[in-house]
Design an enzyme around this catalytic site. Structure first.
Site, PDB file in Angstrom:
ATOM      1  CD  GLU A  46      -2.900   1.072   2.370  1.00 13.42           C
ATOM      2  OE1 GLU A  46      -4.091   1.325   2.202  1.00 13.42           O
ATOM      3  OE2 GLU A  46      -2.405   0.812   3.472  1.00 13.42           O
ATOM      4  CD  GLU A  59      -4.740  -1.770   5.637  1.00 10.01           C
ATOM      5  OE1 GLU A  59      -5.291  -1.002   4.837  1.00 10.01           O
ATOM      6  OE2 GLU A  59      -3.797  -1.417   6.378  1.00 10.01           O
ATOM      7  CD  GLU A 118      -3.013  -1.985  10.776  1.00 10.28           C
ATOM      8  OE1 GLU A 118      -3.471  -2.350   9.678  1.00 10.28           O
ATOM      9  OE2 GLU A 118      -2.587  -0.835  10.988  1.00 10.28           O
ATOM     10  CG  HIS A 161      -7.501  -1.582   7.964  1.00  8.54           C
ATOM     11  ND1 HIS A 161      -8.217  -0.719   7.180  1.00  8.54           N
ATOM     12  CD2 HIS A 161      -6.521  -0.834   8.556  1.00  8.54           C
ATOM     13  CE1 HIS A 161      -7.693   0.501   7.286  1.00  8.54           C
ATOM     14  NE2 HIS A 161      -6.672   0.457   8.115  1.00  8.54           N
TER      15      HIS A 161
END
Length: 872
Positions: free
Chosen positions: A151, A286, A320, A323
Site C-alpha cells: 500500500e 492490514e 488493523e 481493516h
C-alpha cells in the site's frame, strides 16, 4: 431545563454539496483502462537476500470486456525478460514515469478470457515499499529478513499487475526460499520439495482482493499459536522476541470475536497471521490474513514496557483487525475514498479498545487526536475527507490526520446522531451487500440511511466533501420576561482570513452544564437559527459529551456561568470547554485570558485529560516563549500550576494505582524538566545513577521521562553511557528510548554527535533519520538539525520511503516560529525538493507563519495576564 428543547429541525438541504455517486466500475477514477480485468494471478517468486535481487514469473487470467489493441498494467523497477499472450510473444514497453507496462497487440484481442504470462526480475533494498529488506539484530549479529509493503501503489514493484484497488482478483503465490527460513503469506502454506538448501512454499488461493493487500514475509521467524472461533492465530517475530508478542495474541483473541459479531459477517479466512519486524513503512499494514507490524506496535514486555506501549499495541492491533473488514473484505474503489478504510478502522479500533479497557478512558483521550485534526483542518492547507486523488504522490499525501482522525471523529458524531444500534445495523447491511467488492462513500450512506430512516447522504456529504468545520456560536438574547439563546454557525479558521464561507448540518447537543443526560439535539443547518428559550441564568453547554466535530463560542455571560459550573460538569464537558476556549484564543475570537482564567479554575482538577490538556497547551506556549522577554515569568507560573499534580502522584508508583496515573507522572516529569524545574532535573539524574547499578529500579512509563531529562543535561560521559546502553539494547522500545535521550542533549557538540548517528547503521533506516527531527524538537536545536540535514540530504532521504521523504525537510522547519524561516523553506523546496513535496512544504510554512503571528499577538497578552495576576 424547562423549555429547552422542543426543537429538532429537519434537514432541508441548505448546505449545497453534491453527494457522491454509488460505485460503478466505469466511473471509478484511475490511470489504467477498464477494458481489461485481471481475474486471477499465479505468481512464483525467488528472492536472493545476499545479492539483494529477486526474479519471478506469473500467469494472469484476464478478461477483455470489449475488443482491444493494447494491454496496459502497472510495473515499476522491474525488468521484463519474457511476455506471452495465448502462447504468442509480446514486446514489453515500460514507462517509468507513468509506472506502466504496455503491450501493443498485432491483432485485436476479442472480448473474453485470455492468459498473460510474464517473467521478470527486480532489486531489493531497505526502503519500505514492495518487497524489501528489513534488518534485525540477534546478539551482536546483524541479520536480514524480507517483508512487503504494497500500500498504496507498490505491488507493482514486486510483480507486474493491475495495481489499482478496483481491480480485485484472486492470487496464488509460490515462493522459493532457503530451507532454514519461514515464509508467510495471506493464506495457509504447504511446504514442497527441499533441494540444494532451498524449499518451495506454496500458498492457497486467496479470496478476491486488491493488489495492495498481497503479503510475503521470509525470514528466521519464531512464533506463538492459538485459535479463536475456528480461526488459526499465529504471531511471528524475529528471534528472541516471541514472548513479547503474547499480549498482541491475547488482544486478538478478544477483538476478533467482537468484530465478528459487530460486523455481522465472520472473518472469512482460515488463519490470521501477524508479523512484527523492526523496520516498516508504518505502524501496521492490514494485509488480509498476514498483517505486518513494526516491532514498536506489536511487542510488549510486561516487565519493562510502558503503559503507553501497552495501549499502543492494543490500539494498533484493533485498527488493523478492523481493516480485515473495512478495507479488505470491502474495499474503497479508489484512493479518494481512503477514509472509508482509515477513518473507519481508526474509529472501530478505538471503539474496541474502549470496550475491553474502559479504565484507559480512550474516548475521553481521543479528544486530543480530534484537537490535532481540527488544528490542521482550520488552516488553508486542509482538504476534504474525500479528496480528488490523481497521482501516486497525491495518494501518499492522503494518509494524513484529516483522513484518519477527522474521519474517526465524524463517524463518532454520526453514530451518536443516528443511534448506536441503527448505525451498527447499517454497517452490517453494508458488509453483507458489498463483501468481496468495491464501494464509494455513497454506498455506505445508502446502507445507513435505509436502516436509520434519516437523511444520511445529504447530511454527511457536507462533512466529507467540504474542507474544514464550523464554529457554533451561542448568544444570549434575554429580556426581563424571558431568556433565550440565539444559535448561529460559520466556518472556523486559523490564519486563514479569506476562507470561503461554508455551512454544515450540525447535530448540536445542547443541555444544562451539570446535567448532560438532559441534553437534546438540534440539527443546526442555517447560518442563524430561531432563538431557543432557556431558563434564566442557566449554564448552557453545547457539544455535550464532546462527541461533535465542531467548535463552540459562548458570549461573555454564558461563558462566565459555565466557568462557575465547571466543577459540576462531566469530565468530557470540562475538557471540551477548555479546548474550545484555547482554540478561540488562537483564532482571535476571544482573549487568551478567558482560557487562562478557566485553566486556573480547574487547577485542582486531577482528571488525566484535564492535566494533559494543560501540559500540552503550556508546552506549546513555552516553545513560543523561548528567547522572549516573558519566558522566565511564564515558566515559573507553568511550573507552579503543574507541580502540585506531581506532588500528589509522587515519583514512586503506588500499589494498585490507576494506569493513567503512571502515564501522567511521566508526562509531568518530562514537561517540568522542559520548563526548567531544577528539582525534577536533579531527581532524574539521581534515579539514572541508581538505574545504572540496578536496572529494575526504572521501568515502565517513568523510564522514558527520566532518560529524557538525563539526556537533556548530559555531559560527554553521560552521553556515552546512554549511547552504549542503546547499542546493547535488544528491545526496540527501550532502544528507541535511549536514542531519544541522546537527541535531547542541549550541548551543541553532543547534539552534533547524535546527528552523525543518523548516517550509520546502528538503527534501522526510519529510526535513524528520526534522530535529526528529534534533535530539532526534543533537543531544541532546530537550526543545528536543519543545517545537518541540508549537508547530508541525499544520504538521509535514501533511507526513507516516498511519504516520509516528502515530509522530512518540511518537518525540520516546524519547530521554528519566524517568518523568515517559512520563506527559507519555500526557497529551499523550489531548489532542492521534488514537486511531490509541495503539499507538505505548504503545511509546514503555514504552521511556522501562524506561530510567528501568535508570538506577536498572544505572548504580550499572556505576559500582561501574568503581571495582573501577580499584582492581585
Amino acid at each position: 431545563m424547562r423549555a429547552l428543547l422542543c426543537l429538532l429541525i429537519a434537514f432541508a438541504g441548505c448546505c449545497k454539496v453534491r453527494a457522491e455517486e454509488p460505485f460503478a466500475l466505469a466511473k471509478t477514477p484511475g490511470q489504467l483502462p477498464k477494458t481489461i480485468l485481471p481475474r486471477h494471478y499465479e505468481i512464483w517468486i525467488s528472492p536472493d537476500l545476499e545479492a539483494a535481487t529477486f526474479h519471478g514469473r506469473e500467469t494472469i487470467e484476464i478478461e477483455a470486456t470489449e475488443p482491444v489493441r493494447e494491454i496496459v498494467l502497472n510495473s515499476l523497477g522491474l525488468e521484463i525478460s519474457n511476455a506471452e499472450l495465448g502462447g504468442k510473444s509480446l514486446a514489453p514497453v515500460l514507462d517509468a514515469k507513468k509506472q506502466t507496462l504496455s503491450f501493443a497487440l498485432a491483432e485485436e484481442l476479442p472480448a473474453g478470457k485470455h492468459t498473460l504470462k510474464l517473467e521478470f526480475s527486480g532489486k531489493l533494498n531497505e526502503q519500505p515499499f514492495g518487497l524489501f529488506i528489513t534488518r534485525y539484530q540477534v546478539g551482536t549479529e546483524q541479520k536480514k529478513a524480507l517483508a512487503t509493503q504494497m500500500e498504496a501503489t507498490d505491488a507493482r514493484r514486486m510483480f507486474p499487475c493491475w495495481d489499482e484497488p478496483v481491480f480485485r482478483a484472486t492470487f496464488k503465490l509460490t515462493a522459493s526460499v532457503p530451507a532454514a527460513l519461514t515464509a508467510i503469506s495471506n493464506m495457509p502454506e504447504k511446504v514442497g520439495e527441499i533441494s540444494g538448501g532451498m524449499k518451495v512454499v506454496a500458498f492457497e488461493k486467496t479470496p478476491s482482493m486488491a493488489t495492495y493487500l498481497v503479503a510475503l514475509f521470509i525470514g528466521e521467524f519464531e512464533s506463538l499459536e492459538d485459535e479463536v472461533e475456528g480461526v488459526k492465530l499465529r504471531v511471528f517475530t524475529t528471534p528472541g522476541k516471541k514472548e513479547q508478542a503474547r499480549y498482541a495474541l491475547e488482544a486478538t483473541k478478544l477483538i476478533l470475536p467482537y468484530f465478528n459479531d459487530y460486523f455481522g459477517t465472520k472473518y472469512p479466512l482460515p488463519k490470521l497471521d501477524q508479523v512484527a519486524v523492526p523496520s516498516t513503512g508504518a505502524s501496521g499494514m492490514e494485509n488480509w490474513g498476514a498483517i505486518l507490524y513494526n516491532d514498536l506496535a506489536m511487542l510488549y514486555d510486561p516487565a519493562t514496557s510502558s503503559q503507553a506501549t501497552k495501549e499502543r499495541v492494543f490500539g494498533v492491533v484493533a485498527h488493523e483487525l478492523a481493516h480485515q473488514w473495512f478495507g479488505d473484505l470491502v474495499t474503497m474503489a479508489w484512493w479518494d475514498n481512503l477514509w472509508l478504510n482509515e477513518g473507519f478502522a481508526s474509529w472501530m479500533g478505538t471503539k474496541a479498545t474502549d470496550k475491553f479497557n474502559p479504565e484507559w478512558q480512550v474516548w475521553l483521550r481521543a479528544a486530543g487526536d480530534k484537537e490535532g485534526a481540527m488544528s490542521l483542518d482550520a488552516r488553508s492547507t486542509t482538504h476534504p475527507v474525500q479528496q480528488a486523488v490523481k497521482t501516486e504522490a497525491q495518494i501518499n499525501d492522503a494518509f494524513d490526520v484529516i483522513t484518519y482522525e477527522k474521519g474517526q471523529s465524524f463517524i463518532r458524531m454520526l453514530e451518536s446522531y443516528l443511534g448506536e444500534t441503527p448505525f451498527r445495523d447499517g454497517i452490517r447491511s453494508y458488509m453483507k451487500r458489498h463483501a468481496y467488492s468495491s464501494t464509494t462513500t455513497a454506498d455506505l450512506w445508502t446502507a445507513l440511511e435505509e436502516v436509520s430512516g434519516k437523511p444520511v447522504r445529504s447530511l454527511a456529504a457536507s462533512w466529507t466533501e467540504q474542507p474544514g468545520f464550523p464554529v457554533v456560536k451561542l448568544t444570549e438574547v434575554s429580556s426581563r420576561e424571558s431568556s433565550a439563546v440565539e444559535i448561529s454557525q460559520e466556518r472556523f479558521t486559523l490564519n486563514q482570513p479569506d476562507a470561503k464561507p461554508l455551512l454544515w448540518p450540525v447535530p448540536v447537543t445542547l443541555g444544562p452544564a451539570a446535567a448532560p443526560l438532559s441534553a437534546n439535539v438540534i440539527l443546526v443547518q442555517e447560518a442563524r437559527m430561531p432563538p431557543v428559550t432557556i431558563e434564566p441564568g442557566l449554564a448552557l453547554k453545547a457539544n455535550v459529551g464532546d462527541v461533535g466535530y465542531y467548535r463552540v463560542w459562548y458570549d461573555e455571560a454564558l461563558f462566565k456561568r459555565l466557568r462557575k459550573a465547571a466543577p459540576m460538569m462531566a469530565t468530557a464537558d470540562r475538557l471540551n470547554l477548555l479546548n474550545d476556549a484555547w482554540a478561540m484564543a488562537l483564532a482571535d475570537r476571544s482573549s487568551v485570558s478567558r482560557y487562562l482564567d478557566l485553566l486556573e479554575t480547574m487547577a485542582e482538577d486531577n482528571s488525566y485529560v484535564i492535566v494533559e490538556q494543560a501540559i500540552d497547551t503550556l508546552s506549546f506556549v513555552g516553545r513560543l516563549q523561548r528567547g522572549q522577554g516573558g519566558e522566565a515569568s511564564f515558566q515559573a507560573w507553568a511550573r507552579a500550576h503543574l507541580q502540585p499534580h506531581l506532588t500528589r502522584l509522587t515519583w514512586e508508583a503506588k500499589p494498585g494505582e490507576k494506569q493513567l496515573d503512571a502515564m501522567l507522572r511521566s508526562q509531568l516529569v518530562r514537561v517540568l524538566g522542559q520548563l526548567g524545574d531544577t528539582a525534577a532535573m536533579k531527581e532524574a539524574k539521581s534515579r539514572f545513577e541508581t538505574f545504572l547499578v540496578k536496572p529494575e529500579s526504572l521501568t515502565g512509563d517513568l523510564r522514558g521521562a527520566v532518560l529524557d531529562l538525563v539526556g537533556r543535561q548530559a555531559d560527554v560521559q553521560t552521553w556515552e553511557k546512554l549511547h552504549a546502553l542503546g547499542i546493547a539494547e535488544p528491545s526496540a522500545e527501550q532502544k528507541r528510548t535511549y536514542y531519544r535521550a541522546l537527541s535531547a542533549a542541549t550541548v551543541p557538540e553532543l547534539a552534533t554527535r547524535t546527528l552523525a548517528l543518523s548516517l550509520g547503521d546502528e538503527l534501522v533506516p526510519q529510526q535513524a533519520t528520526s534522530l535529526v527531527r528529534q534533535v530539532g524538537s526534543i533537543g531544541e536545536q532546530p537550526a543545528l538539525a536543519l543545517d545537518f540535514a541540508k549537508a547530508n540530504l541525499d544520504a538521509l532521504l535514501a533511507k526513507l520511503g516516498a511519504l516520509d521523504a516528502n515530509e522530512f525537510v518540511p518537518h525540520l522547519f516546524r519547530p521554528f516560529s519566524d517568518e523568515q524561516r517559512a520563506q527559507e523553506l519555500e526557497t529551499f523546496a523550489r531548489a532542492k525538493l521534488p514537486p511531490d513535496a509541495a503539499p507538505q512544504v505548504a503545511k509546514a510554512a503555514d504552521e511556522v507563519r501562524f506561530k510567528a503571528s501568535l508570538k506577536k499577538r498572544l505572548l504580550p497578552d499572556i505576559d500582561a495576564w501574568l503581571r495582573e495576576r501577580s499584582a492581585r
